[in-house]
Design a protein around this motif. Structure first.
Motif, short mmCIF file in Angstrom:
data_model
loop_
_atom_site.label_atom_id
_atom_site.label_comp_id
_atom_site.label_asym_id
_atom_site.label_seq_id
_atom_site.Cartn_x
_atom_site.Cartn_y
_atom_site.Cartn_z
N UNK A 54 0.81 -1.22 0.00
CA UNK A 54 0.00 0.00 0.00
C UNK A 54 0.85 1.27 0.00
N UNK A 55 2.06 1.18 0.55
CA UNK A 55 2.94 2.35 0.57
C UNK A 55 4.06 2.26 -0.45
N UNK A 56 4.11 1.14 -1.19
CA UNK A 56 5.20 0.91 -2.14
C UNK A 56 6.56 1.08 -1.45
N UNK A 57 6.69 0.42 -0.30
CA UNK A 57 7.93 0.50 0.47
C UNK A 57 8.54 -0.89 0.63
N UNK A 58 9.84 -0.91 0.63
CA UNK A 58 10.59 -2.13 0.92
C UNK A 58 11.22 -1.95 2.30
N UNK A 59 10.91 -2.85 3.21
CA UNK A 59 11.47 -2.81 4.56
C UNK A 59 12.55 -3.88 4.67
N UNK A 60 13.77 -3.46 4.90
CA UNK A 60 14.89 -4.39 5.05
C UNK A 60 15.25 -4.48 6.53
N UNK A 61 15.19 -5.68 7.09
CA UNK A 61 15.44 -5.91 8.51
C UNK A 61 16.89 -6.39 8.67
N UNK A 62 17.65 -5.65 9.46
CA UNK A 62 19.07 -5.98 9.67
C UNK A 62 19.38 -5.98 11.16
N UNK A 63 20.51 -6.58 11.50
CA UNK A 63 20.93 -6.53 12.90
C UNK A 63 21.20 -5.07 13.29
N UNK A 64 20.94 -4.78 14.55
CA UNK A 64 21.11 -3.43 15.07
C UNK A 64 22.43 -3.33 15.82
N UNK A 65 23.24 -2.33 15.46
CA UNK A 65 24.48 -2.07 16.17
C UNK A 65 24.32 -0.78 16.95
N UNK A 66 24.25 -0.90 18.26
CA UNK A 66 23.87 0.20 19.12
C UNK A 66 24.88 1.34 19.11
N UNK A 67 26.14 1.03 18.76
CA UNK A 67 27.17 2.05 18.78
C UNK A 67 27.04 3.10 17.70
N UNK A 68 26.25 2.79 16.65
CA UNK A 68 26.04 3.76 15.58
C UNK A 68 27.20 3.81 14.61
N UNK A 69 27.20 4.82 13.74
CA UNK A 69 28.24 4.90 12.71
C UNK A 69 29.57 5.39 13.26
#
Length: 239
Positions: A54-69
């Motif tokens: 309905x939103x024409x969106x692709x949701x990609x689920x990845x591991x979360x790294x809390x430390x950030x970039x």
């Protein structure tokens, strides 16, 4: 190898891509395929993806790294040479793994290096990756982020950041290796490492595999020493 799945109680990262505003949809496919196919301790784990019609969106689920970039750490704190060596070693491990499979990343920069609070260092954002065929040893096209050449980890930002992208590309192409502030204050090992990374002559420039054998990496500190820097960067940025 079985693909890891996200448990309901896991904290994950979700990258939402608006397909209506994505002119190069092939980049999305490339990113997903690389993360699904090539698994390594220094590459962000792909968990799943969903198409929201309905939103024409692709949701990609990845591991979360809390430390950030890594960008937050290099811009808000000062890393010791041993910490730079440790992060560089982990990035080179990922690149050597990809290169051995004829995959080139083509957008290496601190924004695309994610940190875990316990010292994990992982590459992400594989949209610009390319697969070299048996007949190819390099690509003739240019993609990625024009400004990003080392040594942004040393100085907190890439060379020529105040120039327009076109002028930055011109300077990189005509001048070659950028000037490094206080180069003489760096250890001989780091000076030599940078020279080998930034050699304009591609035939003389060291490969990721060769750089993994460089004496500079012997200075690597424990990755756990990054935690105070990550905490300080989070406090400074409010993240």
């Amino acid at each position: 190898m079985a693909r890891p799945r996200a448990n309901p109680e896991d904290v994950v990262a979700i990258k939402i891509m608006d397909l209506n505003n994505q002119p190069k949809k092939e980049l999305l496919i490339t990113e997903i395929e690389v993360m699904k196919t090539y698994r390594h301790k220094n590459i962000v784990n792909f968990l799943d993806c969903y198409f929201v019609e309905e939103n024409q969106e692709l949701w990609v689920i990845m591991e979360f790294l809390e430390g950030g970039p890594l960008t937050d750490v290099v811009t808000e704190t000062i890393m010791k040479e041993g910490q730079i060596a440790a992060v560089t070693r982990e990035c080179l491990n990922a690149l050597s793994f990809l290169h051995a499979r004829s995959i080139i990343h083509r957008d290496i920069k601190s924004d695309n290096v994610l940190l875990g609070m316990t010292g994990n260092v992982k590459l992400t954002d594989f949209g610009f990756c390319a697969q070299l065929s048996n007949e190819q040893s390099k690509r003739q096209t240019m993609v990625g982020t024009p400004y990003w050449m080392a040594p942004e980890m040393l100085e907190g930002e890439p060379p020529y950041l105040n120039e327009t992208p076109l002028k930055a590309i011109y300077k990189i192409a005509t001048k070659g290796k950028p000037d490094i502030k206080n180069f003489e204050k760096l250890s001989p090992e780091l000076q030599d490492f940078l020279n080998k990374c930034l050699d304009v002559d591609v035939d003389r420039r060291s490969s990721a595999e060769e750089l993994l054998e460089h004496p500079f990496l012997n200075k690597s500190m424990d990755l756990g020493t990054l935690r105070p820097l990550i905490v300080a960067a989070k406090q400074a940025t409010g993240h």
